[in-house]
Design a protein around this motif. Structure first.
Motif, PDB file in Angstrom:
ATOM      1  N   VAL A  96       5.973   7.872  -2.609  1.00 57.54           N
ATOM      2  CA  VAL A  96       6.950   7.188  -1.757  1.00 57.54           C
ATOM      3  C   VAL A  96       7.133   5.758  -2.220  1.00 57.54           C
ATOM      4  O   VAL A  96       6.146   5.016  -2.412  1.00 57.54           O
ATOM      5  N   GLU A  97       8.380   5.368  -2.403  1.00 57.22           N
ATOM      6  CA  GLU A  97       8.715   3.981  -2.677  1.00 57.22           C
ATOM      7  C   GLU A  97       8.862   3.257  -1.343  1.00 57.22           C
ATOM      8  O   GLU A  97       9.677   3.642  -0.497  1.00 57.22           O
ATOM      9  N   VAL A  98       8.057   2.234  -1.142  1.00 56.49           N
ATOM     10  CA  VAL A  98       8.059   1.493   0.120  1.00 56.49           C
ATOM     11  C   VAL A  98       9.114   0.391   0.028  1.00 56.49           C
ATOM     12  O   VAL A  98       8.856  -0.705  -0.476  1.00 56.49           O
ATOM     13  N   LEU A  99      10.306   0.683   0.491  1.00 54.94           N
ATOM     14  CA  LEU A  99      11.379  -0.308   0.451  1.00 54.94           C
ATOM     15  C   LEU A  99      11.259  -1.321   1.576  1.00 54.94           C
ATOM     16  O   LEU A  99      11.747  -2.455   1.454  1.00 54.94           O
ATOM     17  N   ASN A 100      10.624  -0.920   2.666  1.00 49.48           N
ATOM     18  CA  ASN A 100      10.484  -1.812   3.815  1.00 49.48           C
ATOM     19  C   ASN A 100       9.104  -1.581   4.416  1.00 49.48           C
ATOM     20  O   ASN A 100       8.809  -0.479   4.884  1.00 49.48           O
ATOM     21  N   THR A 101       8.268  -2.596   4.425  1.00 57.09           N
ATOM     22  CA  THR A 101       6.907  -2.422   4.948  1.00 57.09           C
ATOM     23  C   THR A 101       6.879  -2.344   6.463  1.00 57.09           C
ATOM     24  O   THR A 101       5.836  -2.028   7.048  1.00 57.09           O
ATOM     25  N   ASP A 102       8.025  -2.625   7.110  1.00 62.25           N
ATOM     26  CA  ASP A 102       8.083  -2.486   8.564  1.00 62.25           C
ATOM     27  C   ASP A 102       8.409  -1.052   8.985  1.00 62.25           C
ATOM     28  O   ASP A 102       8.400  -0.745  10.165  1.00 62.25           O
ATOM     29  N   ALA A 103       8.676  -0.184   8.024  1.00 61.56           N
ATOM     30  CA  ALA A 103       8.807   1.253   8.307  1.00 61.56           C
ATOM     31  C   ALA A 103       7.472   1.903   7.965  1.00 61.56           C
ATOM     32  O   ALA A 103       7.382   2.805   7.141  1.00 61.56           O
ATOM     33  N   GLU A 104       6.436   1.398   8.628  1.00 62.21           N
ATOM     34  CA  GLU A 104       5.060   1.782   8.279  1.00 62.21           C
ATOM     35  C   GLU A 104       4.566   2.986   9.062  1.00 62.21           C
ATOM     36  O   GLU A 104       3.693   3.727   8.599  1.00 62.21           O
ATOM     37  N   GLY A 105       5.120   3.209  10.258  1.00 60.05           N
ATOM     38  CA  GLY A 105       4.617   4.297  11.088  1.00 60.05           C
ATOM     39  C   GLY A 105       4.753   5.642  10.408  1.00 60.05           C
ATOM     40  O   GLY A 105       3.843   6.474  10.444  1.00 60.05           O
ATOM     41  N   ARG A 106       5.875   5.870   9.770  1.00 61.32           N
ATOM     42  CA  ARG A 106       6.106   7.159   9.111  1.00 61.32           C
ATOM     43  C   ARG A 106       5.150   7.367   7.938  1.00 61.32           C
ATOM     44  O   ARG A 106       4.859   8.505   7.563  1.00 61.32           O
TER      45      ARG A 106
END
Length: 503
Positions: free
Chosen positions: A343-353
């Motif tokens: 997974v490429e983490v484009l946004n660290t605030d979408a962490e729950g998923r």
């Protein structure tokens, strides 16, 4: 830190007659409706004679009481062996009352009587279980961190006497007590500040609570998570000095090879700053509730054990704190989820998923028949459905079953689609998936589509987004105060009971 099991409920007793002694300091709660003359009318019950009813109605009408929904009026009734009578309105009269109407009325009554130690109620003649749940949840208070200067001076509700002629009244009262206590325990977890509830402490409290009811408990620390390949949980948690955990709680209630197995998964981000993709400062303190899904899952599996449900229930609960630091994951990093998907983490605030994906894959290794996952996942849930309506996604048949049961018990989950075309929005140029879409639209559904990628084939799955419903930032209402609500504990338990009964 305290690791004692959760919320201690009031003592609840059942009586088929109005006690003549020992309730002199109690408040009697009775339901009233708006009569044909637009005045408050006492709902017929076998516990009050004509003299008492007449006395109460005269007092209510002298005060102009109408009997409207959620209205409360307190009066004296010298002919009764109680300190006072609290009339709570149910609106217009009807032949049958929905359970949540009674639950809400009981909650309104309990909130209006804050500080009353002892209550007796005839509201229970309409629905024992809903009355008990409403009284316990309506009287819920969280004051662990208040000093003597601001701590409530009045006592807490300690004793509830429910009046009912129903054959199963005692069993219904016991069930209502257990359900409400589970919800209150979830509230306690959510309301505990992140300074005192971080991953390791959360795991310790979950262990203590689970072991207190005989659950099998397994806890993976940060070293075990790295060794096991839980890239999502490790990635989210590595920005904090308070390291992540994965907790597994198992209720073995099934008997025989045909016994159903249900997996529960809940998001346990004990505080979410957004990481490097940091959130705005305004209202960030509400992120103390970002472990609301985990709190509800833990409370639910404990309740399943208390109620001795004849199915197997395994809760898999990832816990992490999402912080910005020199060791935090960065936008653009690539991690490997448990099971091998990159997974490429484009946004660290979408962490729950990210932490949920690890937990879902691990939960599916147990080969469950059903998987229910819940999380405070997206602000888009609030935009789409408001502050009180959870979004329910997943396999169509099971999604609709969960949503229907949620509506029947008053948590009001609403079925939402997972359009296939949204998967294209999660394409990455360097990895199998990206953790966010490039579009601002359908954020709740995109998150559901992401999670779907990690559910094993053949598993009936439902995802419940409770971003707003898990934490009430507004005024109290019904049996819900400010702060943690415990949603969707009752929904998940209703589904477990339905599976135990129907398969």
């Amino acid at each position: 830190m305290s690791t004692a099991p959760g919320y201690q409920s009031p003592t609840v007793t059942v009586s088929a007659t109005l006690p003549k002694r020992g309730i002199g300091s109690a408040v009697l709660i009775i339901p009233v409706v708006t009569g044909d003359d637009d005045q408050a009318t006492v709902v017929t019950n076998p516990f009050l004679d004509a003299e008492a009813v007449g006395e109460i109605e005269v007092a209510l009408r002298a005060l102009g009481a109408k009997g409207g929904t959620d209205q409360t009026t307190r009066v004296l009734a010298p002919s009764l062996p109680v300190a006072s009578v609290l009339a709570v309105g149910l609106g217009k009269s009807r032949d049958e009352w929905p359970g949540d109407a009674i639950r809400r009325a009981a909650g309104v009554a309990a909130r209006s009587l804050n500080g009353t130690e002892n209550v007796v109620t005839t509201l229970s003649e309409l629905d024992v279980e809903a009355t008990v749940e409403g009284l316990i949840l309506g009287s819920y208070r969280f004051s662990e961190f208040r000093s003597a200067k601001t701590a409530p001076k009045e006592p807490r509700l300690a004793k509830v006497t429910v009046l009912s002629t129903a054959k199963n009244a005692k069993a219904d009262a016991a069930r209502g007590t257990n359900v409400a206590t589970a919800v209150a325990t979830a509230r306690d977890f959510i309301n505990t500040p992140p300074s005192h509830l971080y991953p390791d402490e959360f795991a310790k409290r979950a262990r203590a609570l689970g072991e207190s009811v005989g659950l099998q408990v397994e806890v993976l620390d940060e070293k075990a998570l790295v060794k096991g390949g839980y890239g999502g949980i490790v990635g989210v948690g590595k920005g904090s000095e308070r390291q992540p955990r994965l907790v597994r709680l198992t209720h073995k209630g099934g008997k025989g090879r045909k016994a159903k197995k249900v997996a529960l998964v809940g998001k346990g981000v004990t505080f979410d700053t957004g990481g490097i993709s940091i959130k705005p400062a305004a209202n960030m303190h509400h992120m103390t509730s970002d472990m609301g899904g985990a709190a509800a899952v833990i409370a639910t599996v404990v309740l399943a054990a208390k109620q001795q449900l004849p199915i197997d229930v395994v809760a898999t609960v990832p816990m992490a704190e999402n912080m910005p630091s020199s060791s935090a994951q960065r936008p653009g990093d690539v991690l490997t989820q448990y099971g091998g998907i990159t997974v490429e983490v484009l946004n660290t605030d979408a962490e729950g998923r990210l932490i949920l994906a690890d937990a879902i894959v691990r939960a599916c290794e147990d080969e469950p028949d059903y998987l229910i996952e819940t999380s405070t996942l997206t602000g888009a849930q609030t935009v789409a459905l408001g502050s009180r309506t959870p979004g329910v996604m997943g396999n169509d048949e099971f999604r609709d079953r969960v949503a229907t049961l949620s509506q029947s018990i008053g948590e009001n989950g609403w079925a939402m689609p997972l359009p296939e075309e949204l998967k294209d929005d999660l394409k990455s140029t360097v990895a199998d998936l990206a953790n966010v879409s490039g579009s601002r639209y359908a954020g709740m559904l995109v998150a559901g589509v992401y999670l779907r990628e990690f559910v094993a084939e053949g598993v009936q799955w439902a995802h419940i987004d409770v971003a707003a419903p898990a934490y009430n930032t507004g005024a109290p209402w019904g049996y819900t105060g400010k702060g943690g609500t415990g949603v969707p504990t009752r929904t998940m338990f209703a589904v477990l009971e339905d599976i135990a009964e129907k398969g």
